[in-house]
Design a protein around this motif. Structure first.
Motif, PDB file in Angstrom:
ATOM      1  N   THR A  58       0.831  -1.208   0.000  1.00  0.00           N
ATOM      2  CA  THR A  58       0.000   0.000   0.000  1.00  0.00           C
ATOM      3  C   THR A  58       0.864   1.255   0.000  1.00  0.00           C
ATOM      4  O   THR A  58       0.563   2.225  -0.689  1.00  0.00           O
ATOM      5  N   PHE A  59       1.934   1.202   0.796  1.00  0.00           N
ATOM      6  CA  PHE A  59       2.815   2.372   0.942  1.00  0.00           C
ATOM      7  C   PHE A  59       4.110   2.070   0.201  1.00  0.00           C
ATOM      8  O   PHE A  59       5.061   1.542   0.774  1.00  0.00           O
ATOM      9  N   VAL A  60       4.113   2.403  -1.087  1.00  0.00           N
ATOM     10  CA  VAL A  60       5.198   1.927  -1.946  1.00  0.00           C
ATOM     11  C   VAL A  60       6.403   2.857  -1.898  1.00  0.00           C
ATOM     12  O   VAL A  60       6.307   4.039  -1.544  1.00  0.00           O
ATOM     13  N   SER A  61       7.544   2.302  -2.300  1.00  0.00           N
ATOM     14  CA  SER A  61       8.808   3.038  -2.338  1.00  0.00           C
ATOM     15  C   SER A  61       9.224   3.399  -3.760  1.00  0.00           C
ATOM     16  O   SER A  61      10.074   4.267  -3.959  1.00  0.00           O
ATOM     17  N   SER A  62       8.634   2.721  -4.754  1.00  0.00           N
ATOM     18  CA  SER A  62       9.085   2.884  -6.143  1.00  0.00           C
ATOM     19  C   SER A  62       8.756   4.266  -6.710  1.00  0.00           C
ATOM     20  O   SER A  62       9.297   4.649  -7.744  1.00  0.00           O
ATOM     21  N   ARG A  63       7.891   5.014  -6.042  1.00  0.00           N
ATOM     22  CA  ARG A  63       7.623   6.391  -6.487  1.00  0.00           C
ATOM     23  C   ARG A  63       8.483   7.388  -5.708  1.00  0.00           C
ATOM     24  O   ARG A  63       8.213   8.588  -5.702  1.00  0.00           O
ATOM     25  N   GLY A  64       9.538   6.868  -5.081  1.00  0.00           N
ATOM     26  CA  GLY A  64      10.467   7.714  -4.334  1.00  0.00           C
ATOM     27  C   GLY A  64      10.132   7.727  -2.858  1.00  0.00           C
ATOM     28  O   GLY A  64       8.959   7.623  -2.483  1.00  0.00           O
ATOM     29  N   VAL A  65      11.136   7.830  -2.017  1.00  0.00           N
ATOM     30  CA  VAL A  65      10.919   7.871  -0.569  1.00  0.00           C
ATOM     31  C   VAL A  65      11.184   9.265  -0.008  1.00  0.00           C
ATOM     32  O   VAL A  65      11.443   9.448   1.178  1.00  0.00           O
ATOM     33  N   GLY A  66      11.087  10.247  -0.922  1.00  0.00           N
ATOM     34  CA  GLY A  66      11.093  11.655  -0.532  1.00  0.00           C
ATOM     35  C   GLY A  66       9.788  12.285  -0.971  1.00  0.00           C
ATOM     36  O   GLY A  66       8.849  11.587  -1.392  1.00  0.00           O
ATOM     37  N   LEU A  67       9.731  13.603  -0.880  1.00  0.00           N
ATOM     38  CA  LEU A  67       8.505  14.330  -1.243  1.00  0.00           C
ATOM     39  C   LEU A  67       8.197  14.225  -2.733  1.00  0.00           C
ATOM     40  O   LEU A  67       7.037  14.174  -3.144  1.00  0.00           O
ATOM     41  N   SER A  68       9.238  14.174  -3.536  1.00  0.00           N
ATOM     42  CA  SER A  68       9.059  14.113  -4.982  1.00  0.00           C
ATOM     43  C   SER A  68       8.444  12.772  -5.397  1.00  0.00           C
ATOM     44  O   SER A  68       8.897  11.711  -4.972  1.00  0.00           O
ATOM     45  N   ASP A  69       7.386  12.850  -6.238  1.00  0.00           N
ATOM     46  CA  ASP A  69       6.710  11.639  -6.726  1.00  0.00           C
ATOM     47  C   ASP A  69       7.286  11.283  -8.095  1.00  0.00           C
ATOM     48  O   ASP A  69       7.068  11.993  -9.078  1.00  0.00           O
ATOM     49  N   PHE A  70       8.008  10.160  -8.143  1.00  0.00           N
ATOM     50  CA  PHE A  70       8.675   9.763  -9.382  1.00  0.00           C
ATOM     51  C   PHE A  70       7.676   9.490 -10.518  1.00  0.00           C
ATOM     52  O   PHE A  70       8.073   9.419 -11.680  1.00  0.00           O
ATOM     53  N   TRP A  76      16.353  13.125  -9.213  1.00  0.00           N
ATOM     54  CA  TRP A  76      17.608  13.887  -9.397  1.00  0.00           C
ATOM     55  C   TRP A  76      18.755  12.991  -9.851  1.00  0.00           C
ATOM     56  O   TRP A  76      19.754  13.458 -10.367  1.00  0.00           O
ATOM     57  N   ARG A  77      18.599  11.676  -9.638  1.00  0.00           N
ATOM     58  CA  ARG A  77      19.603  10.712 -10.093  1.00  0.00           C
ATOM     59  C   ARG A  77      18.851   9.434 -10.443  1.00  0.00           C
ATOM     60  O   ARG A  77      17.706   9.261 -10.005  1.00  0.00           O
ATOM     61  N   PRO A  78      19.441   8.520 -11.213  1.00  0.00           N
ATOM     62  CA  PRO A  78      18.737   7.256 -11.479  1.00  0.00           C
ATOM     63  C   PRO A  78      18.332   6.620 -10.148  1.00  0.00           C
ATOM     64  O   PRO A  78      19.142   6.567  -9.223  1.00  0.00           O
ATOM     65  N   PRO A  79      17.091   6.156 -10.025  1.00  0.00           N
ATOM     66  CA  PRO A  79      16.613   5.646  -8.738  1.00  0.00           C
ATOM     67  C   PRO A  79      17.471   4.508  -8.183  1.00  0.00           C
ATOM     68  O   PRO A  79      18.027   3.721  -8.933  1.00  0.00           O
ATOM     69  N   PHE A 170      15.544  14.115  -0.499  1.00  0.00           N
ATOM     70  CA  PHE A 170      14.254  13.540  -0.079  1.00  0.00           C
ATOM     71  C   PHE A 170      13.276  14.632   0.364  1.00  0.00           C
ATOM     72  O   PHE A 170      12.092  14.377   0.524  1.00  0.00           O
ATOM     73  N   GLY A 171      13.785  15.819   0.579  1.00  0.00           N
ATOM     74  CA  GLY A 171      12.925  16.912   1.032  1.00  0.00           C
ATOM     75  C   GLY A 171      12.394  17.722  -0.135  1.00  0.00           C
ATOM     76  O   GLY A 171      12.501  17.316  -1.302  1.00  0.00           O
TER      77      GLY A 171
END
Ligand code: OVM
Length: 398
Positions: A58-70, A76-79, A170-171
């Protein structure tokens, strides 16, 4: 919607410099709240943070673990193939990296790490005031970790600026991130080069990752990016863990003397340090579906910031949570996260801290803070940039 809303800014300079006084307000808002300045949700209570970390579907990491939604913004760099992936990819990369970072290999290094830490600390004890960040918290990890990876010697000074940037990223896109992206351009290029097989110095965890690629566990390109994870996550974090340990003991001299009287409390003391210090303040997840939390439903595609450091001081979970108490059972804290993404290098961090702690126990009677700890503001890490201390030796030298 009954979800409470706040215009609190977790990234305001004053908050980054001293986040803990704000956490009670966040926890009291409720199990989940809306941060109107950043258009994201937040959780600050232990139970909810832990549950969200556990529910990776439900709470995925693949869209980034910062504020930015991939899903909407270019990273900012390859994930990262560990941090910023979900199963099934994550199962494969994490499985491979777990084998590289396995405990027996690490345990074998502990005696050597203890010797190195002891010689650093012995030289500092009884020598007046010094900066515990540069002289110990940075010096020790830099003397063991890059060699364990098998990293080239030239340019290692790029590791810390690179990691600071990665954690800033991540901010939000604030001035801190802009400045660190600009100043770390060279460090980013150096890290990319340093990860390549042909640039490694010799045997080590990086070579082990490439060996896994040779066996078909991942591609060569994936190996390169997996090595990058060691360099991003493995230095600044442990530097600040060690700085936090010295700060915790220095600002709680009774706990330090308690530990000296009974060094078998060492392991508990380290866990309490990880709970209390809040080096990793926050990580985000993104909802992959609508999810009910309490009486409310959060839609799909929402960013949620998990306040790990606030969870680690939630009075619903920890009695007298603000107190640094080395006799408490702090296991179960979320300082390393929880669930499938829980820190891969946590045993590296614990062993580095253990090496420093045993050196302190051997050589230091009193840890005196001789000036104010200077924080180095970062969007994710609660860092110490300088820590003036004096180590009073525990034995009178002959
Ligand atoms: C990574 C990574 C993992 C954990 C933390 C982190 C910048 C990075 O895989 O690159 O922080």
């Amino acid at each position: 919607m009954t979800i409470p809303e706040t215009d609190f800014d977790p990234y305001a300079a004053t908050v980054l410099a001293d986040p803990f006084p704000h956490h009670e307000m966040l926890r009291e808002l409720g199990p989940i709240f809306w941060l109107s300045r950043y258009n994201c949700y937040g959780m600050a209570r232990f139970a909810e943070v832990r549950t969200a970390l556990h529910d990776w579907e439900t709470f995925v990491s693949s869209r980034g673990v910062g504020l930015s939604d991939f899903a909407h913004e270019e990273p900012w760099r390859p994930p990262s193939l560990l941090l910023e992936t979900d199963p099934p990819v994550h199962n494969r990369t994490r499985g491979l990296m777990n084998k590289v970072a396995a405990l027996p290999a690490l345990k074998a290094r502990l005696p050597e790490w203890k010797e190195k830490a002891a010689s650093l600390v012995a030289a500092l004890a009884g020598n007046g005031s010094f900066d515990a960040v540069t002289e110990l918290a940075e010096a020790f990890p830099l003397s063991v970790f890059p060699d364990m990876i098998g990293l080239r010697d030239e340019g290692r000074e790029n590791l810390l600026p690179y990691a600071m940037t990665a954690f800033n990223a991540f901010g939000p896109r604030n001035a801190l991130l802009a400045e660190s992206l600009a100043s770390a351009e060279q460090a980013t290029a150096w890290v990319a080069e340093a990860c390549k097989r042909e640039n490694l110095k010799g045997p080590g965890w990086a070579a082990d990752v490439y060996a896994a690629a040779d066996r078909g566990d991942c591609t060569q390109e994936e190996a390169e990016r997996l090595v990058r994870s060691f360099l991003t996550a493995g230095v600044d974090t442990t530097v600040n863990g060690i700085a936090a340990l010295i700060y915790a003991m220095g600002s709680n001299p009774d706990e330090w003397q308690k530990l000296r009287a009974d060094p078998t409390l060492g392991k508990k003391a380290l866990e309490e340090t990880l709970r209390w210090s809040g080096v990793a303040q926050t990580f985000f997840r993104t909802t992959s579906r609508a999810v009910q939390i309490g009486n409310d439903t959060i839609p799909e595609g929402q960013k949620i910031v998990l306040f790990l450091a606030a969870a680690n001081r939630d009075p619903r979970q920890w009695p007298d949570p603000e107190r640094y108490d080395i006799t408490r059972n702090a296991s179960g804290h979320v300082g390393f996260g929880f669930g499938i993404h829980q820190c891969l290098g946590q045993m590296v961090a614990r062993f580095e801290m253990e090496a420093v702690l045993s050196a302190l126990l051997e050589h230091v009677g009193e840890i005196r803070l001789t000036g104010a700890a200077q924080r180095r503001p970062n969007n994710t890490l609660y860092t110490i940039g300088s820590l003036p201390v004096e180590f009073a030796p525990c034995r009178i030298s002959a």
